[in-house]
Design a protein around this motif. Sequence first.
Motif, PDB file in Angstrom:
ATOM      1  N   GLY A 199      -1.435   3.760  14.030  1.00 17.11           N
ATOM      2  CA  GLY A 199      -1.643   2.406  14.530  1.00 17.11           C
ATOM      3  C   GLY A 199      -1.052   1.321  13.653  1.00 17.11           C
ATOM      4  O   GLY A 199      -0.499   0.349  14.150  1.00 17.11           O
ATOM      5  N   ARG A 200      -1.125   1.516  12.324  1.00 11.88           N
ATOM      6  CA  ARG A 200      -0.700   0.393  11.478  1.00 11.88           C
ATOM      7  C   ARG A 200       0.805   0.223  11.438  1.00 11.88           C
ATOM      8  O   ARG A 200       1.301  -0.761  10.905  1.00 11.88           O
ATOM      9  CB  ARG A 200      -1.301   0.503  10.082  1.00 11.88           C
ATOM     10  CG  ARG A 200      -0.912   1.721   9.294  1.00 11.88           C
ATOM     11  CD  ARG A 200      -1.844   1.838   8.082  1.00 11.88           C
ATOM     12  NE  ARG A 200      -1.531   2.981   7.255  1.00 11.88           N
ATOM     13  CZ  ARG A 200      -1.818   4.245   7.589  1.00 11.88           C
ATOM     14  NH1 ARG A 200      -2.384   4.507   8.749  1.00 11.88           N
ATOM     15  NH2 ARG A 200      -1.511   5.233   6.786  1.00 11.88           N
ATOM     16  N   MET A 227       2.516   0.536  14.417  1.00 16.96           N
ATOM     17  CA  MET A 227       2.860   0.442  15.833  1.00 16.96           C
ATOM     18  C   MET A 227       3.631  -0.817  16.201  1.00 16.96           C
ATOM     19  O   MET A 227       4.264  -0.874  17.242  1.00 16.96           O
ATOM     20  CB  MET A 227       1.599   0.549  16.690  1.00 16.96           C
ATOM     21  CG  MET A 227       1.160   1.979  16.928  1.00 16.96           C
ATOM     22  SD  MET A 227       2.229   2.798  18.125  1.00 16.96           S
ATOM     23  CE  MET A 227       1.690   1.959  19.626  1.00 16.96           C
ATOM     24  N   LYS A 228       3.561  -1.861  15.357  1.00 17.15           N
ATOM     25  CA  LYS A 228       4.304  -3.057  15.748  1.00 17.15           C
ATOM     26  C   LYS A 228       5.765  -2.966  15.359  1.00 17.15           C
ATOM     27  O   LYS A 228       6.569  -3.774  15.778  1.00 17.15           O
ATOM     28  CB  LYS A 228       3.669  -4.354  15.222  1.00 17.15           C
ATOM     29  CG  LYS A 228       3.035  -4.300  13.883  1.00 17.15           C
ATOM     30  CD  LYS A 228       2.534  -5.662  13.492  1.00 17.15           C
ATOM     31  CE  LYS A 228       2.598  -5.760  11.980  1.00 17.15           C
ATOM     32  NZ  LYS A 228       1.394  -5.210  11.334  1.00 17.15           N
ATOM     33  N   GLY A 229       6.123  -1.945  14.600  1.00 13.68           N
ATOM     34  CA  GLY A 229       7.509  -1.777  14.185  1.00 13.68           C
ATOM     35  C   GLY A 229       8.354  -1.086  15.234  1.00 13.68           C
ATOM     36  O   GLY A 229       7.876  -0.702  16.300  1.00 13.68           O
ATOM     37  N   TYR A 280      -2.885  -7.067  19.887  1.00 14.58           N
ATOM     38  CA  TYR A 280      -2.228  -7.858  18.831  1.00 14.58           C
ATOM     39  C   TYR A 280      -2.711  -9.307  18.779  1.00 14.58           C
ATOM     40  O   TYR A 280      -2.162 -10.110  18.040  1.00 14.58           O
ATOM     41  CB  TYR A 280      -0.707  -7.808  19.017  1.00 14.58           C
ATOM     42  CG  TYR A 280      -0.136  -6.443  18.688  1.00 14.58           C
ATOM     43  CD1 TYR A 280      -0.123  -5.983  17.372  1.00 14.58           C
ATOM     44  CD2 TYR A 280       0.364  -5.616  19.686  1.00 14.58           C
ATOM     45  CE1 TYR A 280       0.390  -4.743  17.051  1.00 14.58           C
ATOM     46  CE2 TYR A 280       0.884  -4.361  19.372  1.00 14.58           C
ATOM     47  CZ  TYR A 280       0.890  -3.933  18.056  1.00 14.58           C
ATOM     48  OH  TYR A 280       1.388  -2.693  17.743  1.00 14.58           O
ATOM     49  N   ASP A 294      -2.681   9.118  16.871  1.00 15.54           N
ATOM     50  CA  ASP A 294      -2.669   8.338  15.630  1.00 15.54           C
ATOM     51  C   ASP A 294      -1.952   9.085  14.516  1.00 15.54           C
ATOM     52  O   ASP A 294      -1.410   8.475  13.602  1.00 15.54           O
ATOM     53  CB  ASP A 294      -4.095   7.984  15.207  1.00 15.54           C
ATOM     54  CG  ASP A 294      -4.608   6.772  15.955  1.00 15.54           C
ATOM     55  OD1 ASP A 294      -4.298   5.655  15.542  1.00 15.54           O
ATOM     56  OD2 ASP A 294      -5.260   6.961  16.993  1.00 15.54           O
ATOM     57  N   ALA A 323      -0.222  11.990   8.064  1.00 19.28           N
ATOM     58  CA  ALA A 323      -1.636  12.182   7.699  1.00 19.28           C
ATOM     59  C   ALA A 323      -1.989  13.665   7.596  1.00 19.28           C
ATOM     60  O   ALA A 323      -2.907  14.036   6.871  1.00 19.28           O
ATOM     61  CB  ALA A 323      -2.554  11.493   8.719  1.00 19.28           C
ATOM     62  N   ARG A 376       6.102  -5.687  26.413  1.00 16.95           N
ATOM     63  CA  ARG A 376       6.904  -5.348  25.236  1.00 16.95           C
ATOM     64  C   ARG A 376       7.728  -4.075  25.463  1.00 16.95           C
ATOM     65  O   ARG A 376       8.876  -3.975  25.041  1.00 16.95           O
ATOM     66  CB  ARG A 376       5.916  -5.163  24.093  1.00 16.95           C
ATOM     67  CG  ARG A 376       6.438  -4.509  22.893  1.00 16.95           C
ATOM     68  CD  ARG A 376       5.285  -3.884  22.138  1.00 16.95           C
ATOM     69  NE  ARG A 376       5.764  -3.405  20.863  1.00 16.95           N
ATOM     70  CZ  ARG A 376       5.051  -2.630  20.053  1.00 16.95           C
ATOM     71  NH1 ARG A 376       3.827  -2.297  20.387  1.00 16.95           N
ATOM     72  NH2 ARG A 376       5.549  -2.226  18.929  1.00 16.95           N
ATOM     73  N   GLN A 410       4.895   5.803  22.048  1.00 14.87           N
ATOM     74  CA  GLN A 410       5.572   5.948  20.752  1.00 14.87           C
ATOM     75  C   GLN A 410       5.264   7.297  20.107  1.00 14.87           C
ATOM     76  O   GLN A 410       6.024   7.764  19.266  1.00 14.87           O
ATOM     77  CB  GLN A 410       5.156   4.797  19.818  1.00 14.87           C
ATOM     78  CG  GLN A 410       5.745   3.447  20.211  1.00 14.87           C
ATOM     79  CD  GLN A 410       4.850   2.653  21.139  1.00 14.87           C
ATOM     80  OE1 GLN A 410       4.073   3.219  21.905  1.00 14.87           O
ATOM     81  NE2 GLN A 410       4.963   1.339  21.101  1.00 14.87           N
ATOM     82  N   ILE A 423       5.049 -10.110  19.492  1.00 15.59           N
ATOM     83  CA  ILE A 423       4.651  -9.234  20.609  1.00 15.59           C
ATOM     84  C   ILE A 423       3.784 -10.009  21.607  1.00 15.59           C
ATOM     85  O   ILE A 423       3.971  -9.930  22.821  1.00 15.59           O
ATOM     86  CB  ILE A 423       3.904  -7.984  20.078  1.00 15.59           C
ATOM     87  CG1 ILE A 423       4.868  -7.104  19.268  1.00 15.59           C
ATOM     88  CG2 ILE A 423       3.266  -7.201  21.218  1.00 15.59           C
ATOM     89  CD1 ILE A 423       4.193  -6.001  18.450  1.00 15.59           C
ATOM     90  N   ALA A 482      -8.096   0.092  16.879  1.00 13.21           N
ATOM     91  CA  ALA A 482      -6.771   0.653  17.123  1.00 13.21           C
ATOM     92  C   ALA A 482      -5.924   0.646  15.854  1.00 13.21           C
ATOM     93  O   ALA A 482      -4.783   1.084  15.853  1.00 13.21           O
ATOM     94  CB  ALA A 482      -6.072  -0.130  18.224  1.00 13.21           C
ATOM     95  N   GLY A 483      -6.487   0.128  14.754  1.00 17.23           N
ATOM     96  CA  GLY A 483      -5.735   0.064  13.506  1.00 17.23           C
ATOM     97  C   GLY A 483      -4.778  -1.110  13.462  1.00 17.23           C
ATOM     98  O   GLY A 483      -3.899  -1.164  12.605  1.00 17.23           O
ATOM     99  N   TYR A 484      -4.930  -2.063  14.402  1.00 15.33           N
ATOM    100  CA  TYR A 484      -3.974  -3.171  14.502  1.00 15.33           C
ATOM    101  C   TYR A 484      -4.507  -4.474  13.901  1.00 15.33           C
ATOM    102  O   TYR A 484      -3.745  -5.352  13.554  1.00 15.33           O
ATOM    103  CB  TYR A 484      -3.638  -3.471  15.972  1.00 15.33           C
ATOM    104  CG  TYR A 484      -2.958  -2.373  16.756  1.00 15.33           C
ATOM    105  CD1 TYR A 484      -2.800  -1.098  16.254  1.00 15.33           C
ATOM    106  CD2 TYR A 484      -2.460  -2.640  18.027  1.00 15.33           C
ATOM    107  CE1 TYR A 484      -2.180  -0.113  16.997  1.00 15.33           C
ATOM    108  CE2 TYR A 484      -1.833  -1.652  18.775  1.00 15.33           C
ATOM    109  CZ  TYR A 484      -1.702  -0.387  18.261  1.00 15.33           C
ATOM    110  OH  TYR A 484      -1.090   0.576  19.008  1.00 15.33           O
TER     111      TYR A 484
END
Lengths: 425, 165
Positions: free
Chosen positions: B21-22, B24-26, A69, B16, B38, A43, B67, A80, A368-370
């Motif tokens: 993390g929440r 991170m996909k963006g 993911y 973090d 935070a 990615r 990131q 992803i 990981a918060g994912y």
Amino acid sequence: MAGPSALAERLIARACGRDAVSAGEIVTCKVDLAMMHDSGGPRRIKPMLDRLGEAPWDSSRVALVTDHYAPAIDAESAAIVDLTRQWAREQGIAQFFDSEGICHVVLPEHGLIRPGMFVVGGDSHSPTGGAFGAFMVGIGATEMLGVLVRGEIWIKVPRTLLLTWHGRLAAGVTAKDMMLHLCATLGQAAVNYRAVEFAGEAVTSLPMAERMTLCNMTAELGAKTGLIAPDATTLDYLSEVGAPVSAAETAAWQTDLAADYELRRDYDASTLSPQVAAPHSPQASGPVSEHRGVAVDQAYIGSCTGAKLVDLRMAAEILTGRQIAAGTRLLVAPASNRVVEQAKAEGTLATLMEAGAVLLPTGCGACAGYGAGLLGEAEVCISSTARNFKGRMGAASAQIYLGSPYTVAAAAVAGHIVDPREFLP
Amino acid sequence: MIEGAVHRFGDNIDTDQLAPGRYMKGAIAEIARHCLEAVDPGFVDRVCPGDIIVAGDNFGAGSSREQAVAALLALGVSAVVAKSFARIFFRNALNLGLPVLVCPTASEIPDGARIAVDPTSGRAVETATGQQHDCEPIPSHLMAMVRDGGLLPHLEKTLRTSTNG
């Protein structure tokens, strides 16, 4: 001839083609294996490789895992994971492990981490591989780009700390407790950039999975890597996973007590009690008794640190014939599919489920918060994972405590933090 | 020379907090909107291009996620001066073109002050008072990569030069 040297120095010397190296030197090492996952891997790296018009130097030396993911929880994560699969196909990556579990556990299960190797991983918990007597270090995505283009990496030879654990751990006390104790007492300044070499009876008596936990959490100390010399336990594990290595091949990778270690510390494993890290840092660790009575909304057993087969067995020891407390949920996200198979075959999984645990998919999950199992505002969680940074597992106001799988399972039964030894025979 | 206003943070600012993390996909722009929320919810609204982060020990602890660096760059942060850095973050920062300076007296630099930092000499000076702080210099060959914007543009430039030459 060079004098006695720490294990990290000998491994680096081999990888850079020298007889010996000294701490502080900057050398360029050939990479035996480059491990990537779906979050920091293709990615991020594919667009950079495309921009340079380059491809991996040797696809047989690349291992790729979908774990952060996978399984996807929404369209963005699915995209992803899909990109990762496509890149693996395009580049002919044979060592591609899709939705099999967490990279740090899946690679050893396939016998890919062996004594003497020099391995880079695109993840901070890469020191886990050091449990096999390999030098394995975590790097970022752009650094990985350099590795993929050239097959090598520059590295500053770290100083080494020798941590010797004498005696044996008491029942209900684990590698995780050893690491939380080290996080609280060693201090990041003493460990940052160093290699940590573990030795002593308490270490050599541990199974591979527990040794992996020791090396895994050297990341939390700020170490470059953690190392344990290979022995009969290592060789047995490698034989079982179909990657046999002879004792002669590991002779060069033993701990040499005459080496010039920067710091030596000795610990008595037999007096260690279960440890718990308070929010929001593993360094905020202390004996579990300091937190007794803290009510828990969620108990989480997951991650490369805390959801291998031995970890699930620890939880099962506590949960046999018991039920989790009303108002507390216990989530279990095993580290790999092989862990699930083995736990199922031997009955461990059934014990967890009968106690009321909810089984989640394998992978990095909420650690990981994912993934699934995230926390709401002000919720309290005790977790077998490695990190309790503020906001890591969901809401920033959530309170995350860390403990061993014994301690997590005991909290699930009691509904609050408690010494797990109260539930052991 | 890099000059900017200081935003002060404490010890153990982790990845973090920098790149939660929440998110991170963006895209980086979205992650950047939540950078450090935070610990300081108003930070992303106050920070201006060119500003400098000053922090305590172990800045960038935790994950290898780049990131964490990219979010700071997206907000226009021009340098991070800290008592110490986590090792992966330190390498990531230079690889992405963000100057990071180890400064034993970082905690004496006040929030809101303007400082001027010279990475190759390792000198940081508070503009108003002239108070000087010594940092570990970044070797000039590494600063050349940082000035190019990091390893990727640096490699592109070097590969182009070697092809042309």
